[in-house]
Design an enzyme around this catalytic site. Structure first.
Site, mmCIF file in Angstrom:
data_model
loop_
_atom_site.group_PDB
_atom_site.id
_atom_site.type_symbol
_atom_site.label_atom_id
_atom_site.label_comp_id
_atom_site.label_asym_id
_atom_site.label_seq_id
_atom_site.Cartn_x
_atom_site.Cartn_y
_atom_site.Cartn_z
ATOM 1 N N GLU A 274 -11.098 -6.400 2.301
ATOM 2 C CA GLU A 274 -10.080 -6.924 3.226
ATOM 3 C C GLU A 274 -10.703 -7.894 4.227
ATOM 4 O O GLU A 274 -10.113 -8.922 4.562
ATOM 5 C CB GLU A 274 -9.379 -5.777 3.977
ATOM 6 N N ARG A 278 -9.459 -11.777 4.273
ATOM 7 C CA ARG A 278 -8.654 -12.180 5.432
ATOM 8 C C ARG A 278 -9.500 -12.918 6.470
ATOM 9 O O ARG A 278 -9.159 -14.022 6.901
ATOM 10 C CB ARG A 278 -8.019 -10.946 6.088
ATOM 11 N N ASP A 421 -5.286 -6.197 -9.619
ATOM 12 C CA ASP A 421 -4.651 -7.516 -9.592
ATOM 13 C C ASP A 421 -5.577 -8.711 -9.389
ATOM 14 O O ASP A 421 -5.764 -9.551 -10.281
ATOM 15 C CB ASP A 421 -3.522 -7.535 -8.538
ATOM 16 N N GLU A 561 3.638 -12.199 -2.907
ATOM 17 C CA GLU A 561 3.289 -12.608 -4.281
ATOM 18 C C GLU A 561 4.377 -13.414 -5.003
ATOM 19 O O GLU A 561 4.062 -14.359 -5.735
ATOM 20 C CB GLU A 561 2.899 -11.376 -5.119
HETATM 21 C C1 DMJ Z 1 -2.981 -9.545 0.278
HETATM 22 O O1 DMJ Z 1 -3.847 -9.007 1.193
HETATM 23 C C2 DMJ Z 1 -3.712 -10.189 -0.847
HETATM 24 O O2 DMJ Z 1 -2.870 -11.087 -1.474
HETATM 25 C C3 DMJ Z 1 -4.243 -9.210 -1.832
HETATM 26 O O3 DMJ Z 1 -4.861 -9.811 -2.928
HETATM 27 C C4 DMJ Z 1 -3.160 -8.311 -2.341
HETATM 28 N N1 DMJ Z 1 -2.212 -7.919 -1.410
HETATM 29 C C5 DMJ Z 1 -2.010 -8.486 -0.141
HETATM 30 C C6 DMJ Z 1 -0.594 -8.927 0.095
HETATM 31 O O4 DMJ Z 1 0.368 -8.257 -0.569
#
Ligand code: DMJ
Length: 666
Positions: A274, A278, A421, A561
């Site tokens: 994270e 971010r 994902d 998404e």
């Molecule tokens: C985000 O922090 C990023 O896109 C991550 O890869 C997956 N999920 C969240 C948002 O839904």
């Protein structure tokens, strides 16, 4: 007078001329040649007009070439007949859901194509393509500018999922995308982007007022919270959104906070993933756009602290958490000490960028090694279970005479949703970032996408919606659910198709593009069919009923998404429909998630009277609002095909060839 009967009279000996045997032989040969010609014509007619999707697709390849050479794809490699042949062999699995071999038929078709190409130049032969163009209809959806005083809260009503049905299967749209239509769409988009920018100004203003420097703004109670260890996550995550929305005063005010107050040496234990996507991603993108050195210096400091997650990791797979102040590391408690593929597989773009900018390859080396390890332990289908054993108590398992041995997966769950994902996302994007020169990453991507088509892709009944299910590899049991998180796949597949080394018109790229569009339509339906016009966290598919809100998952966390895929598909295809869908989603968020001080997650997307929660994730500003804005911004410099790669938190960074080119120009 009746004509004399010809031929031999019984009992008389026929006189034979000297030329007759030769003439008969010639006639016989001519007869055989005529039969063969008719046979070939009939066979070719069958193959070119037959029912097989592959045939249509291969024909399309030849017909579309002139368009490709002129259009937005000029410069993309045109497939040779050899590559078409190769496609039809190993790579050709037809279109959606058709995984059968086409064998002889494809070979015969290719032979016919080759013969055709010897006589006609495929680059100029496009009559059937013209036919298709002539049958295209005018775009039927109204394109009306939105007034600046338009009150979305008052006006918006979710209209259900009965519109845009023609987009369901992802085949080429029935509408002609003319230059005039594009210009109209751009005009309308400019009037819409005003409203998205207004939303950002509103929420940012309240963040500054009530939570400046805090990790998050609480949108109901007008206060701040620091659940990310006090890194100013919302501020850093929002920097490039402010820049791209042309909110420059706000951007420089935030820059001052970064320069004067952002101090990673006081931050405790954080998630490596994270914080990378971010915080590090946010700082790097802020630098990439503004070139302000403050951001790069902070990013280097943070990158060094995060890199300690690799210290003592005998498997080469980093620890899930690291203490930014002390450097202490540990596995993630809630995952049973397992490392998660979507976490350690989604730190490469940021670290490679850092190496590029600092000319220090330590960041790139450690994170690229992760992909080599993953490749070494991969399954033939290219799909990865999401847990890897990375437990210090099992340390002995990974060491034999001091030599690191292969780590092991510890579950068998296959998904393109939570926990896996962005691993697949970064295979492709890492390859794009490096200028498409590192074939391993593209190969890993292509292999996994093949595996996804073969094993997970499904179609619902009755509406024939495309979705990617989950599966347990060992038992083969399918779980017919799809996370909202999976909706990023529409954009990713389209990007993969447009950059496919086999060419956009290859069977593989066309398959992926079709899946991309079909999947994105499903994601649109996940919004449109809800009372609020907003999607649930995941949906469950049932035979005969398409989908319903997943059990225990009626909430919406302000996730990006679906609108991410709308944005990417719009940039690549120019189809204005994605702007319609994005505008609908924006209005639904505006109506149902807006609070007095920001936007809050929803408890239940079926409840039009629900009160939003007192929480707003930083990705709402970093991703959701950014994609919604860029979708409606025809004047953006962002270019996903030639210039930028978005990290998984929607932070666009220049790809390496562009960085190189721009640095030589200076
Ligand atoms: C985000 O922090 C990023 O896109 C991550 O890869 C997956 N999920 C969240 C948002 O839904």
């Amino acid at each position: 007078m009746p004509a004399k009967p010809l031929g031999r009279r019984r009992g008389t000996k026929r006189r034979v001329s000297a030329n007759e045997p030769f003439r008969n032989l010639m006639l016989m040969l001519l007869g055989i040649a005529a039969c063969l010609t008719i046979g070939i014509i009939l066979a070719a007619t069958f193959f070119f007009n037959g029912d097989a999707d592959t045939d249509t697709s291969l024909r399309h390849k030849v017909q579309a070439l002139p368009h490709l050479l002129r259009g937005p794809n000029a410069g993309i490699a045109v497939p040779s007949i050899e590559s078409l042949r190769r496609d039809a062999g190993h790579d050709d699995h037809g279109v959606l859901h058709d995984t059968g071999a086409h064998g002889d038929k494809s070979d015969a078709l290719l032979l016919a194509l080759e013969q055709k190409n010897q006589r006609h130049d495929p680059l100029t032969e496009n009559a059937p393509h013209h036919d298709h163009q002539q049958h295209l209809k005018s775009y039927p959806y109204a394109l009306e500018p939105v007034a600046e005083d338009y009150d979305i809260g008052e006006e918006f009503v979710a209209r259900g999922g009965s519109r845009f049905l023609e987009y369901v299967d992802g085949t080429p749209g029935p509408y002609e995308i003319t230059e005039t239509l594009r210009q109209q769409s751009d005009q309308v988009a400019r009037s819409r982007r005003f409203h998205v920018q207004k939303a950002m100004r509103f929420v940012w203003g309240n963040y500054v007022k009530y939570a400046f420097g805090k990790d998050e703004l609480k949108p109901q109670s007008a206060s701040g919270s620091d659940q990310w260890g006090g890194q100013g996550i919302t501020l850093v995550d929002s920097l490039d959104t402010l820049w791209l929305m042309n909110l420059k005063d706000e951007f420089w005010q935030a820059r001052d906070w970064v320069r004067d107050h952002l101090d990673h040496s006081t931050v405790g234990s954080v998630s490596v993933f994270e914080t990378t996507i971010r915080d590090l991603g946010g700082l790097l993108a802020a630098f990439d756009w503004s070139k302000d050195r403050v951001f790069l210096d902070k990013a280097v400091d943070l990158g060094d602290r995060l890199l300690r997650a690799f210290d003592g990791a005998t498997t080469g797979i980093p620890w899930g958490e690291v203490n930014l102040a002390s450097g202490n590391r540990k596995n993630i408690g809630w995952s049973g000490d397992n490392a998660i593929v979507a976490e350690f597989g989604t730190v490469q773009i940021e670290n490679r960028y850092l190496s590029k900018l600092t000319a220090d390859d330590k960041y790139a080396k450690k994170t690229e090694r992760v992909y080599e390890i993953l490749d070494e332990i991969s399954y033939p289908d290219g799909l990865y279970p999401y847990y890897l054993r990375n437990d210090p108590r099992n340390k002995g398992k990974f060491l034999r005479d001091g030599v690191t041995i292969r780590p092991e997966f510890s579950n068998d769950k296959l998904t393109f949703g939570a926990m896996a994902d962005s691993l697949y996302e970064y295979f492709l994007k890492t390859w794009l970032q490096g200028g498409r020169k590192e074939p391993l990453y593209r190969a890993m991507y292509d292999k996994s996408i093949q595996g996804m088509h073969d094993q997970l892709l499904q179609t619902s009944t009755p509406s024939k919606l495309t979705y990617i299910a989950d599966k347990n590899r060992n038992s083969g049991t399918m779980d017919h659910k799809m996370d909202h998180l999976v909706c990023f796949m529409g954009g990713l597949l389209a990007l993969g198709a447009y950059t496919d080394p086999l060419g956009l018109d290859s069977t593989r790229a066309q398959r992926d593009l079709q899946t991309a569009k079909a999947l994105t339509y499903t994601c649109y339906q996940m919004y449109a069919r809800m009372n609020t016009g907003i999607s649930a966290e995941y949906v469950q598919f049932y035979a005969g009923r398409d989908f319903q809100i997943g059990r225990g998952a009626p909430h919406y966390l302000l996730r990006p998404e679906a609108v991410e895929s709308f944005f990417i598909l719009h940039q690549l295809t120019g189809d204005p429909v994605y702007r319609e869908w994005g505008w609908e989603v924006f209005q639904a968020i505006e109506k149902y998630c807006k609070t007095p001080y920001g936007y809050g997650a929803l408890n239940n997307v079926a409840d039009v009277n629900g009160k939003p929660r007192d929480s707003m994730e930083s990705f709402f500003l970093a991703e959701t609002l950014k994609y919604l804005y860029l979708l409606q911004d025809p004047d953006t410099e962002v270019d996903v095909l030639h210039k930028h790669v978005f990290n998984t938190e929607a932070h666009p960074l220049r790809i390496f060839p562009v960085i190189d080119q721009e640095s030589t120009e200076q």
